[in-house]
Design a protein around this motif. Structure first.
Motif, PDB file in Angstrom:
ATOM      1  N   CYS A  37      52.059  58.596  12.574  1.00  0.00           N
ATOM      2  CA  CYS A  37      53.398  58.447  11.993  1.00  0.00           C
ATOM      3  C   CYS A  37      53.300  57.887  10.581  1.00  0.00           C
ATOM      4  O   CYS A  37      52.735  56.817  10.373  1.00  0.00           O
ATOM      5  N   ALA A  38      53.866  58.612   9.634  1.00  0.00           N
ATOM      6  CA  ALA A  38      53.844  58.155   8.245  1.00  0.00           C
ATOM      7  C   ALA A  38      55.212  58.257   7.587  1.00  0.00           C
ATOM      8  O   ALA A  38      55.358  57.957   6.408  1.00  0.00           O
ATOM      9  N   LYS A  39      56.237  58.682   8.353  1.00  0.00           N
ATOM     10  CA  LYS A  39      57.582  58.818   7.797  1.00  0.00           C
ATOM     11  C   LYS A  39      58.608  58.347   8.815  1.00  0.00           C
ATOM     12  O   LYS A  39      58.344  58.289  10.009  1.00  0.00           O
ATOM     13  N   LYS A  40      59.790  57.997   8.310  1.00  0.00           N
ATOM     14  CA  LYS A  40      60.902  57.640   9.180  1.00  0.00           C
ATOM     15  C   LYS A  40      62.172  58.272   8.629  1.00  0.00           C
ATOM     16  O   LYS A  40      62.221  58.681   7.461  1.00  0.00           O
ATOM     17  N   ILE A  41      63.185  58.373   9.468  1.00  0.00           N
ATOM     18  CA  ILE A  41      64.438  58.991   9.058  1.00  0.00           C
ATOM     19  C   ILE A  41      65.388  57.917   8.525  1.00  0.00           C
ATOM     20  O   ILE A  41      65.695  56.944   9.222  1.00  0.00           O
ATOM     21  N   VAL A  42      65.824  58.077   7.290  1.00  0.00           N
ATOM     22  CA  VAL A  42      66.787  57.171   6.664  1.00  0.00           C
ATOM     23  C   VAL A  42      67.929  58.019   6.098  1.00  0.00           C
ATOM     24  O   VAL A  42      67.707  58.879   5.246  1.00  0.00           O
ATOM     25  N   VAL A  68      61.602  59.750   4.869  1.00  0.00           N
ATOM     26  CA  VAL A  68      61.061  58.973   3.756  1.00  0.00           C
ATOM     27  C   VAL A  68      59.738  58.353   4.204  1.00  0.00           C
ATOM     28  O   VAL A  68      59.545  58.030   5.381  1.00  0.00           O
ATOM     29  N   PRO A  69      58.799  58.189   3.269  1.00  0.00           N
ATOM     30  CA  PRO A  69      57.509  57.591   3.628  1.00  0.00           C
ATOM     31  C   PRO A  69      57.682  56.160   4.115  1.00  0.00           C
ATOM     32  O   PRO A  69      58.564  55.426   3.661  1.00  0.00           O
ATOM     33  N   CYS A  70      56.839  55.756   5.046  1.00  0.00           N
ATOM     34  CA  CYS A  70      56.849  54.391   5.564  1.00  0.00           C
ATOM     35  C   CYS A  70      55.412  53.975   5.859  1.00  0.00           C
ATOM     36  O   CYS A  70      54.513  54.819   5.883  1.00  0.00           O
ATOM     37  N   TYR A 102      49.096  59.973   5.697  1.00  0.00           N
ATOM     38  CA  TYR A 102      49.575  58.659   5.253  1.00  0.00           C
ATOM     39  C   TYR A 102      49.815  58.654   3.742  1.00  0.00           C
ATOM     40  O   TYR A 102      48.986  59.128   2.965  1.00  0.00           O
ATOM     41  N   SER A 103      50.960  58.101   3.340  1.00  0.00           N
ATOM     42  CA  SER A 103      51.262  57.982   1.908  1.00  0.00           C
ATOM     43  C   SER A 103      51.527  56.544   1.486  1.00  0.00           C
ATOM     44  O   SER A 103      51.482  56.232   0.303  1.00  0.00           O
ATOM     45  N   GLY A 114      52.449  59.266  -1.941  1.00  0.00           N
ATOM     46  CA  GLY A 114      51.680  58.085  -2.288  1.00  0.00           C
ATOM     47  C   GLY A 114      50.192  58.231  -1.985  1.00  0.00           C
ATOM     48  O   GLY A 114      49.778  59.073  -1.203  1.00  0.00           O
ATOM     49  N   VAL A 115      49.406  57.386  -2.648  1.00  0.00           N
ATOM     50  CA  VAL A 115      47.960  57.372  -2.440  1.00  0.00           C
ATOM     51  C   VAL A 115      47.561  55.974  -1.986  1.00  0.00           C
ATOM     52  O   VAL A 115      47.957  54.977  -2.605  1.00  0.00           O
ATOM     53  N   ASN A 116      46.784  55.894  -0.931  1.00  0.00           N
ATOM     54  CA  ASN A 116      46.373  54.586  -0.412  1.00  0.00           C
ATOM     55  C   ASN A 116      44.960  54.690   0.138  1.00  0.00           C
ATOM     56  O   ASN A 116      44.427  55.788   0.344  1.00  0.00           O
ATOM     57  N   ALA A 117      44.350  53.539   0.365  1.00  0.00           N
ATOM     58  CA  ALA A 117      43.010  53.528   0.947  1.00  0.00           C
ATOM     59  C   ALA A 117      43.065  54.012   2.385  1.00  0.00           C
ATOM     60  O   ALA A 117      43.942  53.611   3.152  1.00  0.00           O
ATOM     61  N   ASN A 118      42.137  54.913   2.744  1.00  0.00           N
ATOM     62  CA  ASN A 118      42.060  55.356   4.129  1.00  0.00           C
ATOM     63  C   ASN A 118      40.942  54.609   4.854  1.00  0.00           C
ATOM     64  O   ASN A 118      40.233  53.801   4.258  1.00  0.00           O
ATOM     65  N   VAL A 119      40.767  54.887   6.141  1.00  0.00           N
ATOM     66  CA  VAL A 119      39.820  54.132   6.951  1.00  0.00           C
ATOM     67  C   VAL A 119      38.387  54.274   6.449  1.00  0.00           C
ATOM     68  O   VAL A 119      37.558  53.379   6.634  1.00  0.00           O
ATOM     69  N   ASP A 120      38.079  55.404   5.794  1.00  0.00           N
ATOM     70  CA  ASP A 120      36.720  55.612   5.297  1.00  0.00           C
ATOM     71  C   ASP A 120      36.386  54.694   4.121  1.00  0.00           C
ATOM     72  O   ASP A 120      35.212  54.478   3.830  1.00  0.00           O
ATOM     73  N   PHE A 121      37.408  54.168   3.451  1.00  0.00           N
ATOM     74  CA  PHE A 121      37.172  53.357   2.264  1.00  0.00           C
ATOM     75  C   PHE A 121      36.340  52.123   2.596  1.00  0.00           C
ATOM     76  O   PHE A 121      35.398  51.778   1.875  1.00  0.00           O
TER      77      PHE A 121
END
Length: 456
Positions: A62-67, A72-74, A337-338, A387-394
């Motif tokens: 889950c990377a989004k929610k309804i608003v 929208v990203p969450c 994921y964002s 969006g860009v974020n660190a993933n688990v491989d980082f």
């Protein structure tokens, strides 16, 4: 000295290079055509949303929610059989026991085990921590590969030969095969690595797994000549296995599992195919790329704390001037994921603790700086759709390095965990779908009249 046959087999000759040029020329497709025909390259759109190809009960990303009626990203969340991964991890940490076996039970059977069920499952795995007689000598020790993923795939395919019911795809039989492979995988991995090192002139030691130990503990024990490890080391490796165990049905190797399973093939071929997918540097091999990138960065920077120098290095990465010149900052960004990768968030809480124990605070500080700086740098250089974020491989490569695990085993460790998810998805595919997966590709080549050889 290589003989002429070996030179031909393993060297690009002028003939091969000429044919390769022809291959490139006639395989090129105008990128604009993908847009024109609305092809979802990578089976996902520009926002990273995947094409719906199946249904699953096993895990949910889950990377989004309804608003207000809109997505929208969450902050990201990962669910195993409906349970939030954060709650699962907190649960076994608070109870002070290892989580691999408990989580494997959950993914395979859909329910959290009670004490008796967990003990019986542990005993089931212990019973299966064995290999066929002479398998180590005849398969693993002969022609060991420098690439452990290839070595593991070969071992898995060879296990087919020892199984009298290898082609039986009934649920009870596939479950038996899956439990065997889950239990055997750490042995195949460690023994394959040690066999190759022996061929390279190192001493050979092979330890049998201990029935009293968890999967994570056995990995560390079998890998180390003195068999010693700390509780923190085992706990963090166990957590890594839990976090990597599954990630929805659409990730590349799990989708491969569904595709190959749909053809009706055997379990050993299916898992070998998933292994081939996971090996890729864009998938399971990403953590190796992260550590290699940071090693190159540290060799180029005289001061790891210099933010301007780190910023410039990241710019050079994106400009294809640094490291492997691929234009990527490895470990940053994810297909789904964002805002945040929950696995990376959980992992990071323990990375600093391990860095302190191992005296690697400087390395951790550099990783943390890049984690905060990279999204900004990517935004400066490129148009990004999410969006860009660190993933688990980082952080996983840093952790494995601090644990003393060799880089050759980084991706196999991932596979040790993910084989549970692959097995669960294979069982789900066999239970619910009796149709081979066959998506469409639009042909672009014009039809032509055949020209006889003498007229060409």
């Amino acid at each position: 000295m290589k003989d002429s046959t070996e030179t031909i087999l393993f060297t690009n000759t002028p003939k091969i290079n000429k044919l390769a040029s022809l291959c490139e020329k006639n395989n090129a497709i105008d990128k604009e055509l993908y847009t024109q025909y609305e092809v979802k390259r990578g089976l996902r759109d520009l926002n990273g949303k995947g094409v719906l190809a199946g249904l699953t009960n096993i895990s949910d990303v889950c990377a989004k929610k309804i608003v207000n009626g809109e997505e929208v990203p969450c902050p990201g969340n990962l669910y195993y059989r409906g349970y939030n991964i954060k709650d699962i991890v907190n649960g076994f940490l608070e109870a002070d026991h290892y989580g691999f076996e408990e989580t494997a039970y959950l993914l395979l059977f859909g329910e959290l085990p009670n004490d008796q069920e967990l003990q019986e499952f542990h005993e089931t795995l212990v019973e299966r921590r064995t290999l066929p007689p002479t398998f180590v000598r005849d398969i693993i020790m002969k022609a060991p590969s420098r690439d452990m993923m290839n070595s593991l795939s070969r071992s898995i395919l060879n296990l087919y030969t020892y199984d009298d019911k290898a082609d039986d795809t009934s649920i009870p039989n596939v479950l038996r095969q899956s439990l065997n492979l889950i239990a055997q995988f750490p042995m195949l991995m460690i023994y394959g690595y040690l066999a190759y090192n022996y061929r390279m002139g190192e001493d050979l030691f092979i330890y049998a797994p201990s029935p009293e130990l968890s999967t994570a503990e056995n990995i560390l024990m079998m890998l180390r000549e003195d068999r010693k490890y700390t509780k923190l080391e085992a706990k963090i490796l166990d957590m890594a296995l839990v976090l990597h165990m599954d990630h929805g049905g659409g990730n590349n190797s799990t989708f491969t599992t569904h595709v190959v399973t749909s053809s009706g093939t055997d379990t050993y071929s299916t898992i070998a195919a998933a292994m081939a997918s996971l090996k890729g540097p864009k998938h399971g091999g990403a953590n190796v790329k992260v550590t290699q990138m940071f090693e190159d960065m540290k060799s180029q920077l005289s001061d790891w704390t210099d933010k301007d120098a780190v910023h410039q290095y990241l710019m050079d990465l994106l400009d294809r001037k640094a490291f492997d010149k691929k234009g990527l900052i490895y470990g940053m960004g994810h297909a789904i994921y964002s805002v945040s990768d929950p696995r990376a968030e959980i992992f990071k809480k323990f990375v600093k603790q391990l860095a302190t124990e191992k005296g690697c605070e400087r390395e951790y500080a550099l990783y943390e700086m890049v984690e905060h700086m990279a999204p900004e740098v990517i935004g400066e250089k490129r148009k990004i759709y999410k969006g860009v974020n660190a993933n688990v491989d980082f952080y996983s490569g840093l952790v494995y390095g601090m644990l003393g695990l060799p880089p050759e085993l980084y991706t196999p460790i991932f596979a040790t965990a993910r084989i549970v998810g692959w097995s669960a998805h294979r069982l789900e595919e066999l239970k619910n779908v009796d149709k081979i997966i066959r998506p469409a590709y639009k042909p672009l080549a014009e039809h032509r009249e055949y020209v006889k050889l003498d007229d060409r």
